[in-house]
Design an enzyme around this catalytic site. Structure first.
Site, short mmCIF file in Angstrom:
data_model
loop_
_atom_site.label_atom_id
_atom_site.label_comp_id
_atom_site.label_asym_id
_atom_site.label_seq_id
_atom_site.Cartn_x
_atom_site.Cartn_y
_atom_site.Cartn_z
CD GLU A 36 -2.48 1.77 0.24
OE1 GLU A 36 -2.40 2.97 -0.09
OE2 GLU A 36 -3.17 0.93 -0.37
N GLY A 41 -5.91 0.74 4.52
CA GLY A 41 -7.32 0.47 4.28
C GLY A 41 -7.85 1.05 3.00
N GLY A 42 -7.01 1.78 2.25
CA GLY A 42 -7.44 2.36 0.99
C GLY A 42 -8.10 3.72 1.16
CB CYS A 44 -13.42 3.55 1.09
SG CYS A 44 -15.10 3.62 1.76
CG HIS A 445 -49.23 4.85 8.79
ND1 HIS A 445 -49.21 5.69 7.72
CD2 HIS A 445 -49.87 5.52 9.78
CE1 HIS A 445 -49.83 6.82 8.02
NE2 HIS A 445 -50.24 6.73 9.28
#
Length: 462
Positions: A36, A41-42, A44, A445
């Site tokens: 990475e 975690g990227g 996002c 409802h």
């Protein structure tokens, strides 16, 4: 070349699909390494989905506080502390980083922070963030490198140092006048948020409408909502030059049917699309081919042109949503275990987290017409949903398309809790239910989903 370290599984990029695959395979006893470049975690949890929705919620709270008197709650003047808005967002990101690091530890997958590039088939050279290099090879290799914000080729844009979604979420002061280039989903989310925080906001969209992939009635309603909050929207406006620096003084010269004009502001946000992160990582060395737009060529099982190499997420041309990357993971996971899953039969929903949100699943009216699919259409204003009599959330509408066989072809909603209501329709579509099943369902409802009854009751007869 020195002898590489050997892994059963090598994953380049730690986005949603890649990290889930890493944890799953490592827990299954495989030796797994994940490379990475920047964000644990990227994108996002670090700079995209979660951080943006965190700040959008802060903006909604500010908006509700300003509107409180309408509901009988008397408050004083409302102001926004952007440093606290940013701190709340950063605290959430810190929690996400801690979660991800713990998940790597517990799974046994090795997280390697550095920039990787292919130097041979299934072989990565990694320039480590803390110095030095490592050479890694894997029996199976997965590419999950994501995408980045595109910067338009307009004179002066790059020199103006514009913000993308990453930088705008790091602001700790309020822009006096935010100019947003791009009227897509990210652009309008950020435009509304910063208007609610207190900025003057102008959205510049070169196309004839906001949200170019949506039906005109959807775009018109969204424009009405944004303009109702004081956002200036310029359509059919092509930027020809940018002057100055974002964060100080910045101006955009525009050309439209009405002639040339200039919009001056304090800050510039660019939100005109995404580019895959596939350049400069040696994919050719690995035998991995790209398509004409720079996305990795994959088949419907997410296999690339190189044996033993898969790609998933945005870099593989998958729709640019985290939930799609999760499904990419599931497809690969199941197929590695002997399954026969495919990307070709997915029903993909999405939500733009404006307030009210826009949600869609399946076909729009325009898509049905372009594909020559006969569809019956029903539309219901949000004001006709009984829940809104209690909440005053009357902006927007629901729209559904039904085929000749009574099955639901598509659903669109602008309105409160649109994403949650859409999930009910999506479930019916996945089950292949004829629309009368929802029309005649006993729905609680007062809920927003109760509006599905009168909506489906308005489907024209065959």
């Amino acid at each position: 070349m020195s002898q590489p370290e050997h892994f059963d599984v090598l994953i380049l990029g730690s986005g949603q699909g890649g990290k889930l695959l890493a944890w799953h395979l490592a827990r299954s006893g495989r030796r797994v390494a994940v490379v990475e470049r920047r964000w644990v975690g990227g994108a996002c949890p670090a700079v995209a989905c979660l951080p943006s929705k965190n700040e959008l919620w802060s903006a909604k709270v500010a908006h509700l506080a300003g509107e409180a008197g309408r509901f009988g709650t008397i408050t004083g003047p409302v102001s926004v502390d952007m440093a606290k808005v940013r701190r709340r967002k950063r605290d959430m990101v810190d929690r996400e980083i801690a979660f991800h690091l713990n998940a790597y530890r517990e799974s046994g997958a090795e997280l390697i922070m550095g920039s990787g590039r292919f130097v041979a088939a299934k072989t990565l050279e990694v320039a480590l963030n803390d110095g030095g290099t490592r050479l890694l090879a894997g029996d199976q290799v997965f590419v999950n490198v994501g995408s980045h914000a595109a910067i338009p080729d307009v004179p002066g844009v790059a020199a103006a140092r514009p913000m993308t979604h990453i930088e705008v979420l790091e602001l700790d002061t309020l822009p006096a006048h935010l100019i947003v280039l791009g009227g897509g989903y990210v652009g309008i989310e950020m435009a509304q948020a910063y208007r609610r925080f207190g900025s003057q906001v102008t959205v510049i969209e070169p196309g004839p409408q906001l949200l170019g992939r949506e039906d005109p009635d959807v775009a018109i309603e969204m424009q009405r909502i944004l303009e109702g909050e004081g956002i200036r929207v310029l359509l059919g406006a092509q930027p020809t030059e940018v002057h100055g620096w974002s964060g100080q003084e910045v101006g955009v010269t525009l050309r439209s049917a009405a002639g040339e004009q200039r919009v001056d502001g304090s800050d510039l946000l660019v939100a005109v699309g995404r580019i895959p992160n596939t350049a400069g990582i040696g994919l050719g060395q690995a035998g991995v081919e790209l398509d004409g737009r720079g996305f990795i060529r994959v088949n419907d099982r997410l296999q690339t042109t190189a044996a033993g190499v898969w790609a998933l997420g945005e870099c593989a041309g998958s729709p640019q949503f985290t939930h799609v990357s999760v499904d990419d993971f599931r497809i690969i996971r199941d197929n590695l275990a002997g399954g026969a899953r495919s990307t070709g039969d997915r029903l993909i929903p999405y939500v733009a987290f404006t307030d009210p949100p826009l949600a869609r699943v399946g076909l729009s009216e325009g898509e049905a017409k372009r594909q020559g699919i006969a569809a019956r259409v029903a539309r219901l204003p949000m004001a006709a949903v009984l829940r809104t009599a209690a909440t005053d959330e009357t902006q927007g509408f629901l729209k559904v398309l039904v085929g000749d066989d009574d099955r639901i072809l598509g659903f669109t909603m602008i309105g409160a809790e649109a994403g949650e209501v859409m999930a009910a329709v999506q479930t019916a579509m996945l089950a292949g239910l004829p629309f009368p099943k929802l029309r005649d369902a006993v729905i609680t409802h007062l809920t927003f989903a109760e509006g599905l009854g009168p909506l489906f009751g308005a489907i024209p007869a065959r």
